[in-house]
Scaffold this motif. Structure first.
Motif, PDB file in Angstrom:
ATOM      1  N   THR A   1       7.760   7.395   4.229  1.00  0.00           N
ATOM      2  CA  THR A   1       8.177   6.689   3.023  1.00  0.00           C
ATOM      3  C   THR A   1       9.654   6.901   2.723  1.00  0.00           C
ATOM      4  O   THR A   1      10.358   5.953   2.342  1.00  0.00           O
ATOM      5  CB  THR A   1       7.334   7.153   1.823  1.00  0.00           C
ATOM      6  OG1 THR A   1       5.952   6.932   2.109  1.00  0.00           O
ATOM      7  CG2 THR A   1       7.725   6.399   0.558  1.00  0.00           C
TER       8      THR A   1
ATOM      9  N   SER B   1       4.186  -9.390   4.967  1.00  0.00           N
ATOM     10  CA  SER B   1       4.615  -9.337   3.568  1.00  0.00           C
ATOM     11  C   SER B   1       4.296 -10.626   2.818  1.00  0.00           C
ATOM     12  O   SER B   1       4.505 -10.705   1.605  1.00  0.00           O
ATOM     13  CB  SER B   1       6.130  -9.071   3.495  1.00  0.00           C
ATOM     14  OG  SER B   1       6.447  -7.829   4.085  1.00  0.00           O
TER      15      SER B   1
ATOM     16  N   ARG C   1       8.931  -3.248   1.433  1.00  0.00           N
ATOM     17  CA  ARG C   1       8.883  -1.807   1.192  1.00  0.00           C
ATOM     18  C   ARG C   1       7.436  -1.295   1.286  1.00  0.00           C
ATOM     19  O   ARG C   1       7.177  -0.227   1.838  1.00  0.00           O
ATOM     20  CB  ARG C   1       9.466  -1.486  -0.176  1.00  0.00           C
ATOM     21  CG  ARG C   1      10.982  -1.477  -0.214  1.00  0.00           C
ATOM     22  CD  ARG C   1      11.502  -0.214   0.441  1.00  0.00           C
ATOM     23  NE  ARG C   1      12.951  -0.173   0.392  1.00  0.00           N
ATOM     24  CZ  ARG C   1      13.740  -0.052   1.445  1.00  0.00           C
ATOM     25  NH1 ARG C   1      13.211   0.025   2.658  1.00  0.00           N
ATOM     26  NH2 ARG C   1      15.044   0.007   1.324  1.00  0.00           N
ATOM     27  N   GLU C   2       6.504  -2.071   0.757  1.00  0.00           N
ATOM     28  CA  GLU C   2       5.103  -1.669   0.832  1.00  0.00           C
ATOM     29  C   GLU C   2       4.616  -1.644   2.276  1.00  0.00           C
ATOM     30  O   GLU C   2       3.940  -0.706   2.711  1.00  0.00           O
ATOM     31  CB  GLU C   2       4.242  -2.626   0.001  1.00  0.00           C
ATOM     32  CG  GLU C   2       4.496  -2.547  -1.496  1.00  0.00           C
ATOM     33  CD  GLU C   2       3.669  -3.557  -2.268  1.00  0.00           C
ATOM     34  OE1 GLU C   2       3.021  -4.411  -1.619  1.00  0.00           O
ATOM     35  OE2 GLU C   2       3.660  -3.502  -3.509  1.00  0.00           O
ATOM     36  N   VAL C   3       4.976  -2.684   3.039  1.00  0.00           N
ATOM     37  CA  VAL C   3       4.552  -2.745   4.434  1.00  0.00           C
ATOM     38  C   VAL C   3       5.189  -1.614   5.232  1.00  0.00           C
ATOM     39  O   VAL C   3       4.535  -0.969   6.062  1.00  0.00           O
ATOM     40  CB  VAL C   3       4.918  -4.117   5.042  1.00  0.00           C
ATOM     41  CG1 VAL C   3       4.708  -4.117   6.551  1.00  0.00           C
ATOM     42  CG2 VAL C   3       4.090  -5.216   4.397  1.00  0.00           C
ATOM     43  N   GLN C   4       6.470  -1.358   4.989  1.00  0.00           N
ATOM     44  CA  GLN C   4       7.167  -0.301   5.722  1.00  0.00           C
ATOM     45  C   GLN C   4       6.478   1.046   5.525  1.00  0.00           C
ATOM     46  O   GLN C   4       6.247   1.790   6.482  1.00  0.00           O
ATOM     47  CB  GLN C   4       8.617  -0.219   5.268  1.00  0.00           C
ATOM     48  CG  GLN C   4       9.460   0.789   6.057  1.00  0.00           C
ATOM     49  CD  GLN C   4      10.811   1.015   5.418  1.00  0.00           C
ATOM     50  OE1 GLN C   4      10.935   1.156   4.203  1.00  0.00           O
ATOM     51  NE2 GLN C   4      11.859   1.039   6.237  1.00  0.00           N
ATOM     52  N   SER C   5       6.132   1.354   4.280  1.00  0.00           N
ATOM     53  CA  SER C   5       5.533   2.644   3.982  1.00  0.00           C
ATOM     54  C   SER C   5       4.059   2.705   4.375  1.00  0.00           C
ATOM     55  O   SER C   5       3.606   3.680   4.978  1.00  0.00           O
ATOM     56  CB  SER C   5       5.677   2.956   2.486  1.00  0.00           C
ATOM     57  OG  SER C   5       5.045   4.161   2.152  1.00  0.00           O
ATOM     58  N   ALA C   6       3.297   1.658   4.068  1.00  0.00           N
ATOM     59  CA  ALA C   6       1.854   1.696   4.294  1.00  0.00           C
ATOM     60  C   ALA C   6       1.489   1.455   5.753  1.00  0.00           C
ATOM     61  O   ALA C   6       0.631   2.152   6.312  1.00  0.00           O
ATOM     62  CB  ALA C   6       1.165   0.661   3.406  1.00  0.00           C
TER      63      ALA C   6
ATOM     64  N   ARG D   1      10.918 -11.064  -4.088  1.00  0.00           N
ATOM     65  CA  ARG D   1       9.478 -10.915  -3.835  1.00  0.00           C
ATOM     66  C   ARG D   1       9.234 -10.342  -2.447  1.00  0.00           C
ATOM     67  O   ARG D   1       8.410  -9.437  -2.258  1.00  0.00           O
ATOM     68  CB  ARG D   1       8.834 -12.301  -3.981  1.00  0.00           C
ATOM     69  CG  ARG D   1       7.340 -12.373  -3.743  1.00  0.00           C
ATOM     70  CD  ARG D   1       6.868 -13.771  -4.106  1.00  0.00           C
ATOM     71  NE  ARG D   1       5.450 -13.962  -3.819  1.00  0.00           N
ATOM     72  CZ  ARG D   1       4.989 -14.714  -2.837  1.00  0.00           C
ATOM     73  NH1 ARG D   1       5.840 -15.324  -2.022  1.00  0.00           N
ATOM     74  NH2 ARG D   1       3.702 -14.868  -2.657  1.00  0.00           N
TER      75      ARG D   1
ATOM     76  N   ALA E   1      10.245  -6.473  -2.163  1.00  0.00           N
ATOM     77  CA  ALA E   1       9.249  -5.536  -2.690  1.00  0.00           C
ATOM     78  C   ALA E   1       8.078  -5.395  -1.725  1.00  0.00           C
ATOM     79  O   ALA E   1       7.573  -4.288  -1.486  1.00  0.00           O
ATOM     80  CB  ALA E   1       8.757  -6.016  -4.057  1.00  0.00           C
ATOM     81  N   ALA E   2       7.647  -6.512  -1.140  1.00  0.00           N
ATOM     82  CA  ALA E   2       6.524  -6.463  -0.202  1.00  0.00           C
ATOM     83  C   ALA E   2       6.906  -5.738   1.088  1.00  0.00           C
ATOM     84  O   ALA E   2       6.091  -5.020   1.677  1.00  0.00           O
ATOM     85  CB  ALA E   2       6.044  -7.880   0.106  1.00  0.00           C
TER      86      ALA E   2
END
Length: 448
Positions: free
Chosen positions: A122, A197, A365-370, A359, A362-363
């Protein structure tokens, strides 16, 4: 005639030491200026000397606030601003995967805000330094003047301080907000992250000339997840409009997204796409001829259309798609950004100036971390190293490519030569408008 001989100083002294004189006066020898016995003024600490030089240039009316060029910006890539101006010129690598948990276990920062470091998938300082450097160059505008100021009070070696300098009246407005930049373990991982994303069902409008890995991934992987695509000549505006309209009709009434995927210059035929014109076209298709409040790239009018530009063959010293209206720009950092054929990486930067870009950012960042397809800290450090010579390298590569294209275009053994810098190239006029500084890329192809 009297003569006197004096012993010479060893080695270095023989070159500029005592001067041997043969004069009638018995003590005619004297020390050279280099070995003068005149007391020297006391040494000045480097920070004081630098401040005095700054003040002297200011008194002479010299411009201390000249805008940095892209090359100067890149030469400082990765320097750590939190070290109060005394940062190492080669940023250190942070290899830690986990971080110390505070006594209360909440991972909050000292001021109570969230964002404390938990796990390197993360957060990682080296990776974030790379992402910040790439984000800066994607929207860098060298015509903007930096504020003529000193931040806060600078403490000198003698303990004294200098007051802040007021901003110059001639300084232009601040540059655009930095995009959200996310790095991934390869260029195809970055491509996959963009698609992940988006909201299903996803429809993609691709160029008919494009890096083969993207349609291959769409066909072999993403079609199993309902992603559909169509290919069109991106130099045919009517054809692009028709393909976009059909894609929008397919997802209308759902939460689905449409992607207009551009690649310029294209691989391998070096087709040049008018980025600004197609971003405006996407806005018109979505909004029925209108425009959203961001001036392009939004989702407020209807079906969300996201414009993504694969600019691997035209890195930021050549083309900056976000400044031309794109929602996102993608690079295979394995190529130009890394520059040494020793690292595999992909980068995506999502615009902060468009609603679709925000938009997507933000998505991402979620994909990168998750999903976790992040590059290693060492890979990030290698690309930071590459960025510091990117401007110099790209200029020589463009010069060599141009010379080779001119040679091949007149060679009887070569057929058609594809290079945007040639006057005969059908996209030359567009290239002149969006590829800066007379740089047309270091890649070309030709037919035999």
């Amino acid at each position: 005639m009297a003569s006197a001989t004096f012993p010479l100083l060893p080695s270095a002294g023989r070159r500029a030491g005592l001067i041997l004189a043969r004069r009638t006066e018995p003590h005619a020898c004297r020390l050279s200026p280099r070995f003068s016995t005149t007391p020297r003024p006391p040494s000045v600490p480097p920070d004081v000397a630098g401040r005095r030089a700054f003040d002297l240039r200011d008194e002479r009316g010299e411009d201390n606030s000249r805008a940095q060029s892209m090359g100067t910006l890149l030469s400082h890539a990765g320097l750590m601003p939190h070290r109060d101006g005394n940062e190492p010129l080669s940023p250190p690598i942070e290899l830690a995967t986990t971080y110390e948990r505070p006594p209360d276990g909440n991972y909050l920062l000292e001021d109570g805000r969230g964002g404390g470091r938990v796990y390197s998938r993360t957060n990682n300082n080296t990776r974030e330094a790379l992402e910040r450097a790439v984000a800066e160059m994607e929207v860098w505008n060298p015509t903007r003047r930096r504020p003529k100021r000193r931040v806060g009070e600078d403490r000198l070696s003698d303990g004294s301080t200098t007051p802040p300098m007021a901003d110059s009246d001639t300084a232009l407005p601040p540059p655009p907000a930095l995009p959200v930049c996310a790095s991934f373990s390869s260029g195809m991982a970055a491509t996959s992250a963009v698609l992940l994303s988006l909201n299903a069902p996803v429809r993609v409008v691709l160029p008919d000339d494009i890096y083969h890995g993207i349609p291959t991934a769409l066909h072999s992987v993403f079609r199993r997840h309902g992603v559909k695509w169509t290919a069109v000549d991106m130099t045919d505006t009517d054809g692009v409009k028709e393909a976009l309209s059909l894609s929008v009709a397919e997802v209308e009434g759902t939460d689905g997204d449409v992607v207009l995927w551009l690649e310029t210059p294209s691989n391998p035929l070096c087709k040049v796409t008018d980025i600004r014109a197609l971003c405006e076209l996407a806005d018109q298709v979505r909004c029925g001829g209108g425009s959203d409040v961001d001036g392009g790239g939004g989702g407020s009018c209807g079906v969300n259309i996201t414009t993504v530009v694969d600019s691997t063959w035209a890195p930021p010293p050549i083309t900056q798609p976000l400044l031309l209206g794109a929602d996102a720009v993608l690079h295979s950092a394995t190529k130009y950004l890394g520059g040494h054929s020793d690292v595999l990486m992909g980068m995506v930067s999502a615009s902060s100036a468009t609603s679709s870009g925000r938009r997507l950012g933000a998505a991402l960042r979620e994909v990168q971390s998750a999903a976790g397809a992040v590059p290693s800290p060492f890979d990030a450090w290698l690309v930071l190293r590459g960025l510091r010579t990117l401007d110099v390298r790209i200029r020589r590569q463009c010069s060599n490519a141009s010379a080779l294209a001119e040679f091949l275009s007149s060679h009887p053994g070569a057929g058609r030569v594809h290079y945007p810098g040639l006057r005969s190239h059908p996209g030359r006029e567009i290239a002149e408008g969006q590829m800066s500084g007379g740089l047309y890329g270091g890649m070309l192809s030709f037919e035999v």
